[in-house]
Design a protein around this motif. Structure first.
Motif, PDB file in Angstrom:
ATOM      1  N   LEU A 273       6.867  -1.479  -1.762  1.00  0.00           N
ATOM      2  CA  LEU A 273       5.869  -2.022  -0.845  1.00  0.00           C
ATOM      3  C   LEU A 273       4.474  -1.573  -1.238  1.00  0.00           C
ATOM      4  CD1 LEU A 273       7.722  -1.379   2.501  1.00  0.00           C
ATOM      5  CD2 LEU A 273       6.703  -3.583   1.905  1.00  0.00           C
ATOM      6  N   LYS A 274       3.524  -2.489  -1.167  1.00  0.00           N
ATOM      7  CA  LYS A 274       2.106  -2.167  -1.264  1.00  0.00           C
ATOM      8  C   LYS A 274       1.423  -2.865  -0.101  1.00  0.00           C
ATOM      9  CE  LYS A 274       1.863  -1.608  -6.309  1.00  0.00           C
ATOM     10  NZ  LYS A 274       3.312  -1.808  -6.594  1.00  0.00           N
ATOM     11  N   TYR A 275       0.678  -2.097   0.717  1.00  0.00           N
ATOM     12  CA  TYR A 275       0.097  -2.700   1.914  1.00  0.00           C
ATOM     13  C   TYR A 275      -1.164  -1.954   2.331  1.00  0.00           C
ATOM     14  CZ  TYR A 275       2.353   1.232   4.283  1.00  0.00           C
ATOM     15  OH  TYR A 275       2.741   2.502   4.660  1.00  0.00           O
ATOM     16  N   TYR A 276      -1.997  -2.676   3.049  1.00  0.00           N
ATOM     17  CA  TYR A 276      -3.200  -2.082   3.610  1.00  0.00           C
ATOM     18  C   TYR A 276      -2.874  -1.533   5.000  1.00  0.00           C
ATOM     19  CZ  TYR A 276      -5.856  -4.478  -0.063  1.00  0.00           C
ATOM     20  OH  TYR A 276      -6.342  -4.912  -1.268  1.00  0.00           O
ATOM     21  N   GLU A 277      -3.234  -0.278   5.212  1.00  0.00           N
ATOM     22  CA  GLU A 277      -2.978   0.351   6.506  1.00  0.00           C
ATOM     23  C   GLU A 277      -3.861  -0.255   7.584  1.00  0.00           C
ATOM     24  OE1 GLU A 277      -0.964   2.375   9.099  1.00  0.00           O
ATOM     25  OE2 GLU A 277      -0.589   2.840   6.993  1.00  0.00           O
ATOM     26  N   GLN A 278      -5.118  -0.483   7.258  1.00  0.00           N
ATOM     27  CA  GLN A 278      -6.082  -1.004   8.224  1.00  0.00           C
ATOM     28  C   GLN A 278      -6.430  -2.448   7.867  1.00  0.00           C
ATOM     29  OE1 GLN A 278      -9.159   2.027   7.749  1.00  0.00           O
ATOM     30  NE2 GLN A 278      -8.517   2.985   9.670  1.00  0.00           N
ATOM     31  N   ARG A 279      -6.132  -3.355   8.778  1.00  0.00           N
ATOM     32  CA  ARG A 279      -6.363  -4.773   8.516  1.00  0.00           C
ATOM     33  C   ARG A 279      -7.844  -5.087   8.289  1.00  0.00           C
ATOM     34  NH1 ARG A 279      -1.919  -7.992  10.531  1.00  0.00           N
ATOM     35  NH2 ARG A 279      -0.317  -6.669  11.452  1.00  0.00           N
ATOM     36  N   GLU A 280      -8.719  -4.404   9.014  1.00  0.00           N
ATOM     37  CA  GLU A 280     -10.135  -4.756   8.954  1.00  0.00           C
ATOM     38  C   GLU A 280     -10.800  -4.293   7.657  1.00  0.00           C
ATOM     39  OE1 GLU A 280      -9.662  -1.007  11.490  1.00  0.00           O
ATOM     40  OE2 GLU A 280      -8.648  -2.926  11.157  1.00  0.00           O
ATOM     41  N   HIS A 281     -10.128  -3.459   6.872  1.00  0.00           N
ATOM     42  CA  HIS A 281     -10.728  -2.957   5.629  1.00  0.00           C
ATOM     43  C   HIS A 281      -9.981  -3.441   4.389  1.00  0.00           C
ATOM     44  CE1 HIS A 281     -13.474  -0.493   7.882  1.00  0.00           C
ATOM     45  NE2 HIS A 281     -12.501   0.179   8.467  1.00  0.00           N
ATOM     46  N   ARG A 282      -9.315  -4.590   4.510  1.00  0.00           N
ATOM     47  CA  ARG A 282      -8.601  -5.117   3.345  1.00  0.00           C
ATOM     48  C   ARG A 282      -9.577  -5.586   2.277  1.00  0.00           C
ATOM     49  NH1 ARG A 282      -5.142  -9.481   6.459  1.00  0.00           N
ATOM     50  NH2 ARG A 282      -7.054  -9.405   7.712  1.00  0.00           N
ATOM     51  N   SER A 283      -9.321  -5.185   1.038  1.00  0.00           N
ATOM     52  CA  SER A 283     -10.174  -5.596  -0.073  1.00  0.00           C
ATOM     53  C   SER A 283      -9.502  -5.220  -1.382  1.00  0.00           C
ATOM     54  CB  SER A 283     -11.541  -4.892  -0.001  1.00  0.00           C
ATOM     55  OG  SER A 283     -12.260  -5.061  -1.213  1.00  0.00           O
ATOM     56  N   TRP A 284      -9.755  -6.028  -2.404  1.00  0.00           N
ATOM     57  CA  TRP A 284      -9.180  -5.658  -3.704  1.00  0.00           C
ATOM     58  C   TRP A 284      -9.874  -4.429  -4.298  1.00  0.00           C
ATOM     59  CZ3 TRP A 284     -10.640 -10.187  -7.556  1.00  0.00           C
ATOM     60  CH2 TRP A 284     -12.016 -10.365  -7.580  1.00  0.00           C
TER      61      TRP A 284
END
Length: 350
Positions: A273-284
């Protein structure tokens, strides 16, 4: 509870595997073998059960609790209808039918009478797929956006020499191997609404395809790509990664599916799994959290037999219905049509 009495129709490789599983189970026992071939007599004698040449002969002498239909494809529907007529539950090896018309004929009878029919897409019982569906349902990946899949493997020359029909139309990986993958992808990502495909026979030069590139659209709006080839020296196939059939060598550094959503991605079957913990700070530009979803190894064929016993007893509804089996067949045939026509095929009206 007394063990259920199960008959197996078909003494080929998959029929023999079903017999082994029944003999190892406490929930059921083998009560008969059905096969007109001369070689079946030795197998029935070794198993200590009577041999019948047809389902009609079986039902004339005994009424099992269930029948596993491991017969040639063109006999699946007739065998299932015979079981429905007797009120006997059946596990129908895939494909559910050899044509869509025959599949629809069985579907009408099955749904009208609420028949206990389970279709043998055994990967639906995979612990790997169950965990993947759980991860997706929990929302850890967000809304599904894309799936990348592959079934890349190399079939040796003797595979084709043993059955020359495999060099002809209908003997390639689309109609033989792809139905497993379609079942997997539908269970993970939802209904497939349109397909496109390009096929090639450039490597072997047979009349049938050896490699196919496929595009998929899902009802959710997610898109997918799938690469299929039986002439690719590659380990990115379910058999060579899932470790569910130990007859195949496997490699723990390979995956055959990657499912990506708006929040993260899941690689299958390593379950990375690779995932962003915080939705509002998603970025490559931001690093992913990483994890591996825990798994318990299990034989999906054994789990399928356990489920079939539950279906026989009325404790569960079939996980893979006749409608599911027919839909998998329809999608595979639509991909074959798309490859031949070069056009997008809408599958919503099939």
């Amino acid at each position: 509870m007394n063990p259920l009495r199960i008959a197996v129709a078909g003494a080929g490789l998959i029929g023999r595997r079903h017999i082994e599983l029944i003999q190892a189970s406490n929930a059921c026992r083998l009560c008969a073998l059905v096969d007109p071939a001369p070689g079946a007599a030795e197998l029935a004698q070794a198993a200590g059960v009577p041999l019948y040449t047809s389902l009609q002969q079986l039902f004339a002498e005994q009424r099992p609790d269930g029948v596993i239909l491991a017969t040639p494809n063109h006999l699946h529907v007739e065998g299932a209808l015979a079981c429905v007529e007797q009120g006997v539950a059946a596990l129908i090896e895939k494909p559910v039918a050899h044509t869509q018309e025959q599949g629809k004929r069985l579907l009408a009878v099955a749904e009208q009478g609420d028949a206990r029919l389970l279709v043998g897409h055994h990967r639906a019982h995979s612990a790997i797929l169950a965990k993947a569906r759980e991860v997706i349902a929990e929302g850890l990946l967000g809304d599904l956006v894309a799936v990348m899949g592959s079934a890349l493997f190399y079939k040796p020359d003797d595979y084709f020499n043993a059955a020359p029909w495999r060099r002809q139309a209908g003997g390639g990986p689309v109609l033989i191997n792809l139905i497993h993958e379609i079942g997997n992808l539908r269970s993970l990502c939802g209904e497939i609404t349109a397909v496109q495909a390009q096929a090639s026979n450039a490597t072997r030069g047979f009349a049938v395809e050896d490699s196919v590139a496929i595009s998929l659209r899902f009802a959710s709006g997610a898109l997918g790509t799938f690469m299929l080839s039986d002439t690719a020296a590659c380990a990115r196939s379910w058999e060579q990664t899932a470790r569910e059939n130990l007859d195949y060598p496997s490699y723990d550094d390979e995956d055959c599916y990657v499912i990506a959503g708006t929040r993260g991605s899941l690689s299958i079957p390593t379950m990375r799994l690779k995932y962003y913990e915080q939705r509002e700070h998603r970025s490559w530009w931001k690093p992913f959290n990483t994890a591996i979803a825990p798994l318990e190894q299990a034989d999906p064929l054994q789990r399928q037999l356990t489920h079939f016993c539950q279906v026989i007893r009325g404790e569960a509804k079939p996980l893979v219905t006749v409608r599911d089996g027919l839909r998998n067949l329809q999608i595979v045939e639509a991909i074959s049509q798309a490859a031949h026509s070069g056009r997008l095929v809408d599958t919503t009206s099939l």
